[in-house]
Design an enzyme around this catalytic site. Structure first.
Site, short mmCIF file in Angstrom:
data_model
loop_
_atom_site.label_atom_id
_atom_site.label_comp_id
_atom_site.label_asym_id
_atom_site.label_seq_id
_atom_site.Cartn_x
_atom_site.Cartn_y
_atom_site.Cartn_z
N CYS A 1 -5.74 -3.03 1.70
CA CYS A 1 -5.70 -3.10 3.17
C CYS A 1 -7.07 -3.23 3.81
O CYS A 1 -7.65 -4.32 3.83
CB CYS A 1 -4.94 -1.88 3.72
SG CYS A 1 -4.30 -2.14 5.40
N LYS B 1 -8.94 2.67 -2.75
CA LYS B 1 -9.32 2.05 -1.46
C LYS B 1 -10.73 2.50 -1.10
O LYS B 1 -11.05 3.69 -1.09
CB LYS B 1 -8.32 2.48 -0.39
CG LYS B 1 -8.45 1.78 0.95
CD LYS B 1 -7.30 2.22 1.87
CE LYS B 1 -7.30 1.51 3.20
NZ LYS B 1 -6.13 1.94 4.04
N GLU C 1 0.83 -1.20 0.00
CA GLU C 1 0.00 0.00 0.00
C GLU C 1 0.87 1.26 0.00
O GLU C 1 1.84 1.36 0.76
CB GLU C 1 -0.90 -0.03 1.25
CG GLU C 1 -1.84 1.14 1.39
CD GLU C 1 -2.72 1.00 2.63
OE1 GLU C 1 -3.65 1.82 2.77
OE2 GLU C 1 -2.49 0.10 3.46
#
EC number: 6.3.5.1
Length: 546
Positions: free
Chosen positions: A146, A110, A44
């Protein structure tokens, strides 16, 4: 049947080091290509490092990250790569780019932005709306970022779009409860979707946060195919078989010791090393070596992190310093091969007292004189730090910081505190574990921390026959109360109901609440629990809530 070969970059990508991070990605892509990988995967926010915090508010920084991802895309040359970066479209997104064929083939954002604990994603990013799936070497690959895997919907959306394999890129910080939680979540997503999962995590220390790697391969049936070791930088190779939806690790490194103490110790070592090196203290560190358990463990950590040539230990005796402390400090310094100096503080302390005595007239000696000894040591250590360009390590532990058993501008002096998030009982466990490791490697009587220092009653040695338990409950009891109040957020009534003495609980909680002002002025240190002081646990200094 399609088989996809992956190269997973479990590496450190430091915050703000855009050019260096880009060069590292390019070098690792070259290695991946040479090893026959079709897909290279990076953590990330690879390009910016994680967390970049208010760097994300600087247009020049965002532009540099965009230029970097475009330059990397041009270098793919037959390899596909998933690389994290901050994507600026007027608003900023935490993004993963799929690079292939000399271009940015696809970008996903994300979707789930964490805003708890050490995370502050909602301050900087806007949420994405879709999950990405791309065919690579005949395999339909979805990819998430994530926190997306901690909720069911993003993975379900990728599976619904046809994904067979889901790659999750992460900057997931380590704490002593994290790995079990990660595995539980990823296994659950695999069972829900029938997809296999690659969970790739960042490694390295960043200010208070330590990332452990600990990457995972999980098969489509939810079984764990492989675990990467913690705190190890490695290019991890894996093959995905689309017919069986299974993953196969290829020669992954294996940790020699996976005990709780070994992992915690490795986290602290990594935190120290990366903080010192990333902040440019090439000369190394110094610390006050008192002959007590905290400074002894700090010295061991510093030597394991940096090597003995970059560590200096300074003993600063006073009339109350015991012979055991003098012998323990010198013996440990000699055994570890660090530079060692003994500088008595009596003359400097006497000069302070001479100057202050007229203003102390009529006042009974009390903790003021004790704190002045600690502050004398702090002044001297800071002077040595300045003169020799060695960063000063503070040696206090979490138990002390919690209840304020530490002196501002005294033993709290320092730029980094390796034990800041380590309770005193854990300090003892780590010290004993470190000696056991030394004994296994070098023989039954070997040690790194003097056994007499471990076994002695803890003492600040600021007056005759002083022990910590003159001022505090026994550490077993204190730490248990602190863990319930801090990590578990239990009320005083709940702690008392669990069997702890009412007056002791009230006293400990009162000390915790009253000493927030000290903790605000303390050095940063590696976060290793679920509720670290500073970045994570942020209570008001002024509050009527008791």
């Amino acid at each position: 049947m399609a088989v996809l070969r992956l190269a997973l970059a479990q590496y450190d990508f430091p915050v703000g080091a855009v050019a260096a991070n880009t060069a590292k990605v390019r070098e690792l892509m070259t290695r991946a290509r040479a090893g026959g990988a079709a897909l290279a995967v990076f953590p990330e926010l690879t390009i910016s490092g994680y967390p970049p915090e208010d760097l994300l508010l600087r247009p020049s920084f965002l532009a540099a990250c965009q230029q970097a991802i475009q330059a990397l895309a041009a270098d793919t040359n037959g390899l596909a790569a998933i690389v994290g970066f901050p994507h600026s479209l007027g608003e900023v997104y935490n993004a993963a780019a799929l690079l292939r064929g000399g271009a940015i083939a696809q970008i996903t954002h994300k979707r789930i932005l964490p805003n708890y604990g050490v995370f502050d994603d909602k301050r900087y990013f806007r949420p994405g709306r879709t999950s990405a799936v791309e065919v690579i070497d005949g395999v339909r690959v979805g990819y998430l970022i994530c926190e997306d895997v901690w909720q069911a919907e993003p993975a379900a959306a990728a599976a619904a779009a046809g994904a067979e394999l889901i790659v999750v890129i992460n900057a997931s910080p380590w704490d002593d409860a994290k790995q079990a939680g990660r595995e539980e979540v990823v296994v659950a997503r695999a069972k829900e979707t029938g997809c296999a999962f690659v969970y790739l995590n960042l490694v390295g220390g960043q200010d208070e946060v330590v990332y452990d790697g600990g990457s995972l391969l999980v098969n489509g049936d939810g079984s764990i195919a492989a675990r990467a070791p913690n705190f190890v930088d490695a290019l991890l190779w894996a093959d995905f078989d689309s017919a069986s939806r299974t993953l196969h690790a290829r020669d992954w490194p294996v940790a020699a010791d996976t005990s709780r103490e070994a992992t915690l110790y490795a986290a602290l070592v990594r935190g120290v090393r990366d903080y010192i090196d990333k902040n440019g203290f090439s000369a190394g560190v110094l610390l006050g070596l008192s002959g007590g358990i905290d400074s002894a463990l700090t010295l061991a950590l510093a030597v394991d992190a940096l090597g003995p040539d970059r560590v200096t230990a300074v003993m600063m005796p006073m009339r109350y310093t015991s012979q055991l402390s003098l012998d323990g400090a010198r013996g440990q310094a000699e055994r570890l091969g660090v530079a060692y100096h003994a500088v008595g503080i009596e003359p400097v302390y006497a000069a302070f007292m001479t100057a202050l005595t007229p203003l102390f007239e009529g006042k009974t000696p009390d903790v003021t004189e004790e704190n002045l000894q600690s502050r004398t040591r702090g002044v001297m250590l800071m002077a040595l730090s300045n003169k020799h360009s060695r960063l000063l390590l503070s040696t206090g532990n979490k138990s002390e910081m919690a209840v304020g058993y530490a002196t501002l501008y005294g033993d709290m002096c320092g730029a980094y505190a390796p034990l800041k998030d380590v309770y005193k009982t854990e300090v003892y466990r780590l010290a004993r574990w470190r000696n056991l490791v030394e004994q296994r490697e070098h023989g039954g009587d070997a040690w790194v921390i003097p056994p007499a220092v471990i076994e002695r009653p803890p003492s600040a040695e600021l007056r005759d026959n002083q022990t910590d338990q003159d001022s505090l409950p026994p550490y077993d009891e204190l730490d248990a109360i602190l863990a319930r109040f801090i990590e578990e957020e239990q009320s005083q009534a709940e702690i008392i109901a669990a069997g702890y003495h009412e007056a002791t609980v009230h006293r400990v909680v009162r000390l915790v609440l009253a000493n927030e002002f000290k903790r605000r002025q303390s050095a940063p240190g590696p976060r290793v629990t679920t509720r670290a002081f500073g970045r994570e646990r942020r209570y008001p200094i002024t509050s009527g809530w008791k």
